[in-house]
Scaffold this motif. Structure first.
Motif, PDB file in Angstrom:
ATOM      1  N   ALA A 124     -21.838  80.103  18.120  1.00 46.93           N
ATOM      2  CA  ALA A 124     -22.649  80.347  19.314  1.00 46.93           C
ATOM      3  C   ALA A 124     -23.879  81.172  18.956  1.00 46.93           C
ATOM      4  CB  ALA A 124     -21.829  81.061  20.383  1.00 46.93           C
ATOM      5  N   GLN A 125     -24.984  80.862  19.634  1.00 46.39           N
ATOM      6  CA  GLN A 125     -26.227  81.584  19.414  1.00 46.39           C
ATOM      7  C   GLN A 125     -26.792  82.062  20.738  1.00 46.39           C
ATOM      8  OE1 GLN A 125     -28.716  78.805  17.188  1.00 46.39           O
ATOM      9  NE2 GLN A 125     -28.407  80.037  15.352  1.00 46.39           N
ATOM     10  N   ALA A 126     -27.487  83.166  20.698  1.00 44.23           N
ATOM     11  CA  ALA A 126     -28.166  83.644  21.894  1.00 44.23           C
ATOM     12  C   ALA A 126     -29.375  82.766  22.165  1.00 44.23           C
ATOM     13  CB  ALA A 126     -28.593  85.098  21.714  1.00 44.23           C
ATOM     14  N   HIS A 127     -29.958  82.921  23.358  1.00 40.74           N
ATOM     15  CA  HIS A 127     -31.111  82.106  23.742  1.00 40.74           C
ATOM     16  C   HIS A 127     -32.245  82.233  22.730  1.00 40.74           C
ATOM     17  CE1 HIS A 127     -34.405  80.383  26.019  1.00 40.74           C
ATOM     18  NE2 HIS A 127     -35.057  81.538  25.919  1.00 40.74           N
ATOM     19  N   HIS A 128     -32.508  83.481  22.298  1.00 38.63           N
ATOM     20  CA  HIS A 128     -33.610  83.670  21.370  1.00 38.63           C
ATOM     21  C   HIS A 128     -33.317  83.066  20.001  1.00 38.63           C
ATOM     22  CE1 HIS A 128     -31.005  87.280  21.282  1.00 38.63           C
ATOM     23  NE2 HIS A 128     -31.112  87.125  19.985  1.00 38.63           N
ATOM     24  N   GLY A 129     -32.027  82.797  19.708  1.00 40.65           N
ATOM     25  CA  GLY A 129     -31.689  82.191  18.428  1.00 40.65           C
ATOM     26  C   GLY A 129     -31.779  80.682  18.438  1.00 40.65           C
ATOM     27  N   ASN A 130     -31.950  80.074  19.628  1.00 39.95           N
ATOM     28  CA  ASN A 130     -32.019  78.619  19.738  1.00 39.95           C
ATOM     29  C   ASN A 130     -33.444  78.087  19.705  1.00 39.95           C
ATOM     30  OD1 ASN A 130     -29.239  78.303  19.976  1.00 39.95           O
ATOM     31  ND2 ASN A 130     -29.282  78.690  22.172  1.00 39.95           N
ATOM     32  N   LEU A 131     -34.426  78.967  19.609  1.00 42.71           N
ATOM     33  CA  LEU A 131     -35.810  78.520  19.597  1.00 42.71           C
ATOM     34  C   LEU A 131     -36.139  77.812  18.283  1.00 42.71           C
ATOM     35  CD1 LEU A 131     -37.573  81.675  21.093  1.00 42.71           C
ATOM     36  CD2 LEU A 131     -36.938  79.575  22.279  1.00 42.71           C
ATOM     37  N   ILE A 132     -36.834  76.696  18.400  1.00 43.51           N
ATOM     38  CA  ILE A 132     -37.285  75.969  17.211  1.00 43.51           C
ATOM     39  C   ILE A 132     -38.722  76.385  16.935  1.00 43.51           C
ATOM     40  CG2 ILE A 132     -37.725  73.704  16.211  1.00 43.51           C
ATOM     41  CD1 ILE A 132     -35.551  72.580  18.018  1.00 43.51           C
ATOM     42  N   ILE A 133     -38.916  77.134  15.870  1.00 35.99           N
ATOM     43  CA  ILE A 133     -40.226  77.686  15.538  1.00 35.99           C
ATOM     44  C   ILE A 133     -40.727  77.044  14.252  1.00 35.99           C
ATOM     45  CG2 ILE A 133     -41.477  79.806  14.973  1.00 35.99           C
ATOM     46  CD1 ILE A 133     -39.374  81.349  16.549  1.00 35.99           C
ATOM     47  N   THR A 134     -41.905  76.447  14.326  1.00 34.40           N
ATOM     48  CA  THR A 134     -42.536  75.845  13.152  1.00 34.40           C
ATOM     49  C   THR A 134     -43.975  76.342  13.050  1.00 34.40           C
ATOM     50  OG1 THR A 134     -43.314  73.896  14.380  1.00 34.40           O
ATOM     51  CG2 THR A 134     -41.117  73.765  13.375  1.00 34.40           C
ATOM     52  N   THR A 135     -44.464  76.379  11.832  1.00 36.02           N
ATOM     53  CA  THR A 135     -45.833  76.840  11.617  1.00 36.02           C
ATOM     54  C   THR A 135     -46.842  75.893  12.248  1.00 36.02           C
ATOM     55  OG1 THR A 135     -45.102  77.794   9.517  1.00 36.02           O
ATOM     56  CG2 THR A 135     -47.478  77.585   9.851  1.00 36.02           C
ATOM     57  N   ALA A 136     -46.502  74.608  12.265  1.00 34.45           N
ATOM     58  CA  ALA A 136     -47.444  73.621  12.801  1.00 34.45           C
ATOM     59  C   ALA A 136     -47.501  73.654  14.325  1.00 34.45           C
ATOM     60  CB  ALA A 136     -47.055  72.222  12.323  1.00 34.45           C
ATOM     61  N   GLN A 137     -46.337  73.707  14.982  1.00 32.97           N
ATOM     62  CA  GLN A 137     -46.292  73.621  16.440  1.00 32.97           C
ATOM     63  C   GLN A 137     -46.465  74.987  17.117  1.00 32.97           C
ATOM     64  OE1 GLN A 137     -46.167  70.768  18.152  1.00 32.97           O
ATOM     65  NE2 GLN A 137     -46.148  69.578  16.250  1.00 32.97           N
ATOM     66  N   THR A 138     -45.886  76.001  16.555  1.00 33.44           N
ATOM     67  CA  THR A 138     -45.946  77.343  17.165  1.00 33.44           C
ATOM     68  C   THR A 138     -46.346  78.367  16.103  1.00 33.44           C
ATOM     69  OG1 THR A 138     -43.568  77.557  16.753  1.00 33.44           O
ATOM     70  CG2 THR A 138     -44.245  76.839  18.958  1.00 33.44           C
ATOM     71  N   PRO A 139     -47.611  78.354  15.707  1.00 32.95           N
ATOM     72  CA  PRO A 139     -48.046  79.251  14.617  1.00 32.95           C
ATOM     73  C   PRO A 139     -47.949  80.730  14.974  1.00 32.95           C
ATOM     74  CG  PRO A 139     -49.931  78.177  15.657  1.00 32.95           C
ATOM     75  CD  PRO A 139     -48.714  77.514  16.200  1.00 32.95           C
ATOM     76  N   LEU A 140     -48.194  81.065  16.242  1.00 29.05           N
ATOM     77  CA  LEU A 140     -48.124  82.474  16.628  1.00 29.05           C
ATOM     78  C   LEU A 140     -46.689  82.982  16.561  1.00 29.05           C
ATOM     79  CD1 LEU A 140     -50.623  82.557  19.633  1.00 29.05           C
ATOM     80  CD2 LEU A 140     -51.025  83.222  17.259  1.00 29.05           C
ATOM     81  N   LEU A 141     -45.748  82.172  17.068  1.00 26.34           N
ATOM     82  CA  LEU A 141     -44.335  82.571  16.995  1.00 26.34           C
ATOM     83  C   LEU A 141     -43.874  82.660  15.540  1.00 26.34           C
ATOM     84  CD1 LEU A 141     -42.667  80.519  19.881  1.00 26.34           C
ATOM     85  CD2 LEU A 141     -43.050  82.974  19.787  1.00 26.34           C
ATOM     86  N   ALA A 142     -44.357  81.737  14.719  1.00 30.85           N
ATOM     87  CA  ALA A 142     -43.969  81.752  13.309  1.00 30.85           C
ATOM     88  C   ALA A 142     -44.481  83.015  12.622  1.00 30.85           C
ATOM     89  CB  ALA A 142     -44.513  80.510  12.608  1.00 30.85           C
TER      90      ALA A 142
END
Length: 264
Positions: A181-199
């Motif tokens: 099981a993962q928390a909500h924040h652990g389920n985010l899909i973060i990529t440099t191409a799509q979400t550079p700021l989050l990455a």
């Protein structure tokens, strides 16, 4: 084949040899092992070495036992988190109080389960909780806040503490039931191409929406900063207006009186 011997049975205590205080203490011990959700009267009876009817004699159902445990939990919580006056600065006092509340719940998850998630208390401890809030309001109002601003400021601190603790506790409980099981924040899909700021933020150790110490500190600072501005505004509006001396016009000199001579 040799016959296996049965393990020796645990000796049963005599009926009437246990009291409510010992039952509550045993329930806390057992809850530390199995959790509040898995606590049951038969299992508690075996843990204490008494028949389950001995427990039902004092607590007719599990909910009654949990209510008694919640009252005990609130007593422990109030002792650990009471607002102290170790500092002359209201901000430091409230800051320490917020961290004491958060620390009490994180170091003892049973308190969190009973007080925040279950949240059912008896009248005595409900009054104790109200008294703690009353003291906090008095402390803020001494700094010049109105009742409304003091109430909102302290409520915001309480909500911030409890929200962060409950999110973390629910994640731990889900993880105990399901290792993947993962928390909500652990389920985010973060990529440099799509979400550079989050990455980029993730590369610097930031975890969006996680109830960690860093986010807790940020939120608490925002609340205290806003409260400080309210206090400053109140002090500005309550300052007495400066009195200016009115310049008095020079008094007119009166003509000297001449005494009329009496006719001879």
């Amino acid at each position: 084949m040799p016959r296996k011997e049965n393990p020796p049975k645990r000796e049963r205590r005599e009926r009437g040899s246990i009291d409510p205080e010992e039952i509550i203490n045993g329930a806390f011990e057992l809850a530390e092992e199995v959790g509040v959700d898995n606590l049951s009267m038969p299992v508690l009876g075996r843990h204490l070495g008494v028949g389950v009817t001995s427990i039902y004699w004092y607590f007719r159902k599990k909910d009654d036992l949990l209510s008694a445990m919640t009252d005990r939990a609130i007593e422990r919580y109030n002792l650990a988190t009471a607002l102290t006056y170790s500092s002359d600065d209201w901000r430091e006092r409230l800051y320490e109080h917020a961290h004491a509340m958060r620390g009490a719940f994180l170091t003892n998850p049973i308190l969190c389960d009973l007080i925040l998630i279950r949240s059912s208390r008896g009248p005595r401890n409900a009054q104790l909780g109200a008294s703690e809030i009353e003291h906090a309001l008095e402390d803020l109002m001494r700094e010049g806040l109105s009742l409304e601003d003091a109430y909102d400021s302290y409520s915001a601190v309480q909500l911030h503490v409890r929200g962060s603790v409950v999110l973390e506790r629910l994640y731990d409980k889900n993880k105990a039931e399901d290792a993947g099981a993962q928390a909500h924040h652990g389920n985010l899909i973060i990529t440099t191409a799509q979400t550079p700021l989050l990455a980029e933020a993730a590369s610097k150790g930031r975890v969006g929406g996680a109830p960690d110490e860093q986010i807790f500190e940020y939120g608490l600072t925002c609340i205290l900063d806003h409260t400080s501005r309210l206090i400053d505004e109140q002090k500005q509006t309550s300052k007495p207006a400066k009195r200016t001396r009115a310049t008095k016009a020079p008094a007119k000199k009166s003509a000297p009186r001449t005494r009329a001579k009496s006719a001879s």
